[in-house]
Design a protein around this motif. Structure first.
Motif, short mmCIF file in Angstrom:
data_model
loop_
_atom_site.label_atom_id
_atom_site.label_comp_id
_atom_site.label_asym_id
_atom_site.label_seq_id
_atom_site.Cartn_x
_atom_site.Cartn_y
_atom_site.Cartn_z
N PHE A 1 -5.57 3.16 6.60
CA PHE A 1 -5.94 1.74 6.70
C PHE A 1 -5.86 1.22 8.14
O PHE A 1 -5.70 0.02 8.35
CB PHE A 1 -5.04 0.89 5.78
N VAL B 1 -2.44 0.09 -7.48
CA VAL B 1 -2.15 -1.35 -7.47
C VAL B 1 -2.86 -2.02 -8.64
O VAL B 1 -2.28 -2.88 -9.31
CB VAL B 1 -2.53 -2.00 -6.13
N SER B 2 -4.07 -1.63 -8.93
CA SER B 2 -4.80 -2.21 -10.07
C SER B 2 -4.10 -1.91 -11.38
O SER B 2 -4.02 -2.76 -12.26
CB SER B 2 -6.23 -1.67 -10.13
N SER C 1 1.80 6.86 -6.74
CA SER C 1 0.56 7.43 -7.26
C SER C 1 0.76 8.91 -7.59
O SER C 1 1.78 9.50 -7.25
CB SER C 1 -0.56 7.28 -6.23
N VAL D 1 -4.51 4.28 -3.65
CA VAL D 1 -3.79 3.01 -3.46
C VAL D 1 -4.41 1.91 -4.30
O VAL D 1 -3.72 1.20 -5.04
CB VAL D 1 -3.76 2.62 -1.96
N THR D 2 -5.71 1.77 -4.22
CA THR D 2 -6.41 0.73 -4.97
C THR D 2 -6.21 0.90 -6.47
O THR D 2 -5.91 -0.06 -7.19
CB THR D 2 -7.92 0.74 -4.63
N ALA D 3 -6.37 2.12 -6.96
CA ALA D 3 -6.22 2.38 -8.39
C ALA D 3 -4.79 2.12 -8.87
O ALA D 3 -4.59 1.55 -9.95
CB ALA D 3 -6.62 3.82 -8.70
N ARG E 1 0.83 -1.21 0.00
CA ARG E 1 0.00 0.00 0.00
C ARG E 1 0.87 1.26 0.00
O ARG E 1 0.57 2.23 -0.71
CB ARG E 1 -0.91 0.00 1.22
N ARG F 1 -7.16 5.87 0.10
CA ARG F 1 -7.56 4.47 -0.20
C ARG F 1 -7.82 4.28 -1.69
O ARG F 1 -7.41 3.28 -2.27
CB ARG F 1 -8.80 4.10 0.61
N GLU F 2 -8.52 5.23 -2.29
CA GLU F 2 -8.82 5.14 -3.72
C GLU F 2 -7.53 5.18 -4.55
O GLU F 2 -7.40 4.43 -5.52
CB GLU F 2 -9.75 6.28 -4.14
N GLU G 1 1.62 -5.14 -7.89
CA GLU G 1 2.56 -5.00 -6.78
C GLU G 1 3.99 -4.82 -7.27
O GLU G 1 4.72 -3.96 -6.78
CB GLU G 1 2.47 -6.21 -5.86
#
Length: 77
Positions: A75, A37-38, A16, A33-35, A9, A30-31, A42
């Motif tokens: 988190f 990684v997607s 980012s 991080v998720t975007a 994360r 959070r958004e 990793e």
């Protein structure tokens, strides 16, 4: 296991587009991080972190500190 997840994360937030100066909310972190990684996976995040530390170590240290702190806040269990 949690430490590994936090590391991923943190790396994702580090690479980012989100900036500390934007004072992002927990939800925005959070958004991001998720975007990230997607988009990169990793390994892709880790590769970009290494590249940044190689090219700009003076700036990378501060950004990594911010990313780690922001991830812990966003988190928190």
């Amino acid at each position: 296991m949690t430490a590994m997840i936090d590391d991923v994360r943190t790396e994702a937030l580090f690479v980012s587009d989100l900036q500390r100066s934007q004072a992002p909310t927990v939800e925005v972190i959070r958004e991001a991080v998720t975007a990230t990684v997607s988009r990169l996976g990793e390994n892709g995040c880790a590769e970009l972190v290494a590249q940044e530390f190689g090219e700009h170590p003076d700036c990378a240290i501060g950004r990594m500190r911010w990313a780690r702190s922001a991830v812990r806040l966003a988190f928190a269990a």
